[in-house]
Design an enzyme around this catalytic site. Structure first.
Site, mmCIF file in Angstrom:
data_model
loop_
_atom_site.group_PDB
_atom_site.id
_atom_site.type_symbol
_atom_site.label_atom_id
_atom_site.label_comp_id
_atom_site.label_asym_id
_atom_site.label_seq_id
_atom_site.Cartn_x
_atom_site.Cartn_y
_atom_site.Cartn_z
ATOM 1 N N HIS A 1 0.794 -1.227 0.000
ATOM 2 C CA HIS A 1 0.000 0.000 0.000
ATOM 3 C C HIS A 1 0.828 1.279 0.000
ATOM 4 O O HIS A 1 0.300 2.377 0.154
ATOM 5 C CB HIS A 1 -0.943 -0.034 1.211
ATOM 6 C CG HIS A 1 -2.208 0.698 1.004
ATOM 7 N ND1 HIS A 1 -2.613 1.724 1.837
ATOM 8 C CD2 HIS A 1 -3.165 0.577 0.072
ATOM 9 C CE1 HIS A 1 -3.778 2.192 1.418
ATOM 10 N NE2 HIS A 1 -4.131 1.511 0.347
ATOM 11 N N ASP B 1 16.676 11.124 -6.150
ATOM 12 C CA ASP B 1 18.106 11.363 -5.907
ATOM 13 C C ASP B 1 18.530 10.985 -4.492
ATOM 14 O O ASP B 1 19.508 11.526 -3.964
ATOM 15 C CB ASP B 1 18.477 12.822 -6.206
ATOM 16 C CG ASP B 1 18.226 13.201 -7.660
ATOM 17 O OD1 ASP B 1 18.264 12.300 -8.523
ATOM 18 O OD2 ASP B 1 17.978 14.384 -7.937
ATOM 19 N N LYS C 1 2.831 4.515 -1.232
ATOM 20 C CA LYS C 1 2.671 5.499 -2.308
ATOM 21 C C LYS C 1 3.776 6.525 -2.130
ATOM 22 O O LYS C 1 3.586 7.569 -1.528
ATOM 23 C CB LYS C 1 1.305 6.166 -2.223
ATOM 24 C CG LYS C 1 0.155 5.194 -2.351
ATOM 25 C CD LYS C 1 -0.915 5.553 -1.372
ATOM 26 C CE LYS C 1 -1.997 4.505 -1.463
ATOM 27 N NZ LYS C 1 -2.605 4.282 -0.195
#
Length: 177
Positions: free
Chosen positions: A114, A121, A116
């Site tokens: 789940h 960098d 996100k």
């Protein structure tokens, strides 16, 4: 107290405190549009690497931004939830990015993968509830938080990303299936 010790160390090393970047946090929301813009701006600002963790991976504009980054020499690697991304729209986005050189793995090690998150960098972390799907951009109430200038936070997210990458399995493009 920690800030005072850091300032003392900076002074001891003869460095200017202004040489250190101050932490910067930005937020965006949808469906108002600022979440989508912040995600796309974060991707476009990458110079060396982009590491993505995604529950839903369907948004054509985000897939295109990741491919554009790959084409300009940024190493882009993505881990997505295998169960959530079995549909036609997800496969289309996954096939598109992999055909364009992006490394993508699917993860079914957890009930739901789940996360996100986008790490740029190894220094900038984008996270929040925002799924990488058109519904998150225009229909849902979602949020994005972008954190810069906090290397310990970024380090923890990179380690988390690496653990999910290691558990994932390479996704082949449609032509390879």
């Amino acid at each position: 107290m920690k800030a005072i010790r850091c300032m003392a160390l900076v002074a001891l090393l003869g460095m200017s405190p202004l040489a250190w970047a101050a932490p910067d946090v930005q937020v965006g929301f949808s469906p108002e549009g600022s979440a989508r813009k912040l995600v796309l701006d974060t991707i476009s600002g990458a110079q060396r690497s982009i590491q993505v963790l995604a529950y839903a991976f369907q948004a054509p504009d985000i897939a295109q931004a990741l491919v554009d980054a790959q084409k300009r020499g940024v190493e882009v690697r993505i881990v997505v939830d295998k169960k959530r991304n079995r549909g036609k729209t997800s496969r289309k986005a996954m096939d598109f990015v992999t055909r364009n050189g992006v490394a993508l793995r699917t993860n079914d090690h957890f009930h739901i993968h789940h996360d996100k998150t986008i790490i740029v960098d190894g220094e900038t972390v984008e996270t929040g509830s925002f799924n990488f799907a058109p519904s998150a951009e225009t229909l849902n109430s979602e949020n994005v938080v972008v954190i810069r200038g906090m290397p310990e936070i970024a380090r923890q997210y990179v380690a988390h990303w690496q653990s999910r990458w290691d558990l994932g399995k390479p996704y082949p493009p449609k032509s390879a299936r």
